[in-house]
Scaffold this motif. Structure first.
Motif, PDB file in Angstrom:
ATOM      1  N   LYS A 183       0.830  -1.206   0.000  1.00  0.00           N
ATOM      2  CA  LYS A 183       0.000   0.000   0.000  1.00  0.00           C
ATOM      3  C   LYS A 183       0.865   1.257   0.000  1.00  0.00           C
ATOM      4  O   LYS A 183       0.583   2.223  -0.711  1.00  0.00           O
ATOM      5  N   ARG A 184       1.906   1.247   0.801  1.00  0.00           N
ATOM      6  CA  ARG A 184       2.790   2.411   0.881  1.00  0.00           C
ATOM      7  C   ARG A 184       3.516   2.652  -0.443  1.00  0.00           C
ATOM      8  O   ARG A 184       3.674   3.808  -0.872  1.00  0.00           O
ATOM      9  N   TYR A 185       3.955   1.582  -1.102  1.00  0.00           N
ATOM     10  CA  TYR A 185       4.606   1.701  -2.409  1.00  0.00           C
ATOM     11  C   TYR A 185       3.681   2.417  -3.393  1.00  0.00           C
ATOM     12  O   TYR A 185       4.104   3.326  -4.117  1.00  0.00           O
ATOM     13  N   CYS A 196      -5.026  -2.167  -2.398  1.00  0.00           N
ATOM     14  CA  CYS A 196      -3.881  -1.282  -2.161  1.00  0.00           C
ATOM     15  C   CYS A 196      -3.837  -0.120  -3.154  1.00  0.00           C
ATOM     16  O   CYS A 196      -2.940   0.729  -3.073  1.00  0.00           O
ATOM     17  N   GLY A 197      -4.766  -0.101  -4.094  1.00  0.00           N
ATOM     18  CA  GLY A 197      -4.829   1.009  -5.034  1.00  0.00           C
ATOM     19  C   GLY A 197      -4.266   0.740  -6.407  1.00  0.00           C
ATOM     20  O   GLY A 197      -4.219   1.649  -7.254  1.00  0.00           O
ATOM     21  N   PHE A 198      -3.837  -0.486  -6.678  1.00  0.00           N
ATOM     22  CA  PHE A 198      -3.305  -0.812  -8.004  1.00  0.00           C
ATOM     23  C   PHE A 198      -4.446  -1.128  -8.975  1.00  0.00           C
ATOM     24  O   PHE A 198      -5.429  -1.768  -8.611  1.00  0.00           O
ATOM     25  N   GLN A 199      -4.289  -0.693 -10.206  1.00  0.00           N
ATOM     26  CA  GLN A 199      -5.229  -1.039 -11.264  1.00  0.00           C
ATOM     27  C   GLN A 199      -4.630  -2.028 -12.259  1.00  0.00           C
ATOM     28  O   GLN A 199      -5.354  -2.665 -13.032  1.00  0.00           O
ATOM     29  N   SER A 227       5.140  -4.374 -19.475  1.00  0.00           N
ATOM     30  CA  SER A 227       3.803  -4.188 -20.022  1.00  0.00           C
ATOM     31  C   SER A 227       2.842  -4.259 -18.846  1.00  0.00           C
ATOM     32  O   SER A 227       3.112  -4.926 -17.841  1.00  0.00           O
ATOM     33  N   PHE A 228       1.701  -3.588 -18.981  1.00  0.00           N
ATOM     34  CA  PHE A 228       0.767  -3.502 -17.867  1.00  0.00           C
ATOM     35  C   PHE A 228      -0.564  -4.128 -18.234  1.00  0.00           C
ATOM     36  O   PHE A 228      -1.065  -3.950 -19.341  1.00  0.00           O
ATOM     37  N   HIS A 229      -1.128  -4.872 -17.277  1.00  0.00           N
ATOM     38  CA  HIS A 229      -2.337  -5.650 -17.506  1.00  0.00           C
ATOM     39  C   HIS A 229      -3.378  -5.290 -16.457  1.00  0.00           C
ATOM     40  O   HIS A 229      -3.080  -5.254 -15.259  1.00  0.00           O
ATOM     41  N   LYS A 230      -4.594  -5.045 -16.928  1.00  0.00           N
ATOM     42  CA  LYS A 230      -5.680  -4.666 -16.035  1.00  0.00           C
ATOM     43  C   LYS A 230      -5.992  -5.779 -15.061  1.00  0.00           C
ATOM     44  O   LYS A 230      -6.098  -6.940 -15.408  1.00  0.00           O
ATOM     45  N   LEU A 231      -6.162  -5.399 -13.800  1.00  0.00           N
ATOM     46  CA  LEU A 231      -6.544  -6.368 -12.771  1.00  0.00           C
ATOM     47  C   LEU A 231      -8.050  -6.666 -12.851  1.00  0.00           C
ATOM     48  O   LEU A 231      -8.836  -5.803 -13.196  1.00  0.00           O
TER      49      LEU A 231
END
Length: 272
Positions: A218-220, A254-257, A268-272
């Motif tokens: 969460k802090r990250y 934790c706020g990640f998408q 590369s980024f993948h939607k949760l």
């Protein structure tokens, strides 16, 4: 399962696994994974013991790559396979690790702390003569020492790995208790444009939270960190993608998408 890429896996090319790579791949396909990244151990300068002879923790990258390429081609129409390594970091090994990392075209490099000032936190001797808090703090401070001298990695692995092996493990442990040192570590990683991983290996071992703990994750994110991979740290087929559904919930909370994967050292980024 919203997370379909396991980016921390070990096979018989790692000293502490006897799992054939092909069996790991077949299990990943069975589970519905779309990507698997093998991250075989390479820890130079490991203390020699009866259980760990010289070179025990050092991968043969050429033999590893030879088998990997054959299997990547064989299963190309079923799953994407990536070539990675987990480097054991210690400050005095920076040049040696840098040379090793450049010898092959890895897709992904995890930098991890398995030894702290030459000592293995797995053994009780690491904790003798001091409190568990003091031992944990030394481990976290050693991560910061590594970050000051070494940068050729993509994510830092299981940031609070030490809590797997302390006398009371994660009882009474939290991000808040080590806030100052964790904030230094996380700010340094973000400034270096490096990520961290959510490692579910601790959950396989029956612990309450992943590595690092939810407070650190969460802090990250609060500090602006976005690069996060997810890995089971599996050393056997039955542990692949362990608790990935829970990992997805944790990341969202934790706020990640998005979660990240790497190919040719590029995220590369993948939607949760």
């Amino acid at each position: 399962m919203s997370i379909t890429a396991d980016f921390h896996l070990h096979t018989s090319f790692s000293g502490d696994s006897d799992a054939p790579m092909e069996k790991m791949i077949l299990k990943g396909i069975e589970l519905g994974l779309t990507m698997m990244c093998f991250t075989e151990h390479n820890d130079f300068d490991w203390p020699v013991t009866d259980n760990h002879p010289a070179g025990f923790w050092e991968v043969n990258p050429d033999a590893y790559l030879y088998d990997f390429l054959k299997l990547r081609e064989k299963y190309a129409d079923q799953i994407s396979l990536l070539f990675g390594v987990e480097l054991g970091l210690q400050p005095h090994l920076s040049k040696k690790n840098a040379a090793f990392a450049k010898e092959h075209d890895y897709d992904f490099i995890i930098g991890s702390s398995h030894l702290c000032h030459g000592k293995d936190p797995y053994y009780p001797a690491f904790y003798e003569g001091r409190t568990q808090e003091e031992a944990y703090l030394e481990y976290f401070e050693s991560i910061l020492e590594n970050l000051k001298v070494y940068s050729n990695f993509d994510v830092y692995g299981h940031l609070d790995y030490v809590v797997r092996y302390g006398p009371t493990k994660d009882q009474g442990y939290s991000y808040e208790h080590y806030r100052d040192i964790f904030d230094e570590i996380l700010k340094k990683l973000i400034a270096m444009e490096k990520g961290i991983e959510l490692n579910t290996g601790s959950l396989t071992k029956g612990m309450r939270e992943p590595n690092p703990c939810i407070g650190v994750l969460k802090r990250y994110r609060e500090l602006g960190g976005e690069i996060i991979t997810v890995g089971s740290d599996a050393h056997a087929p039955e542990d692949i993608a362990h608790a990935f559904d829970r990992a997805a919930v944790i990341l969202k909370d934790c706020g990640f998408q998005y979660y990240a994967t790497f190919e040719k050292r590029s995220p590369s980024f993948h939607k949760l």
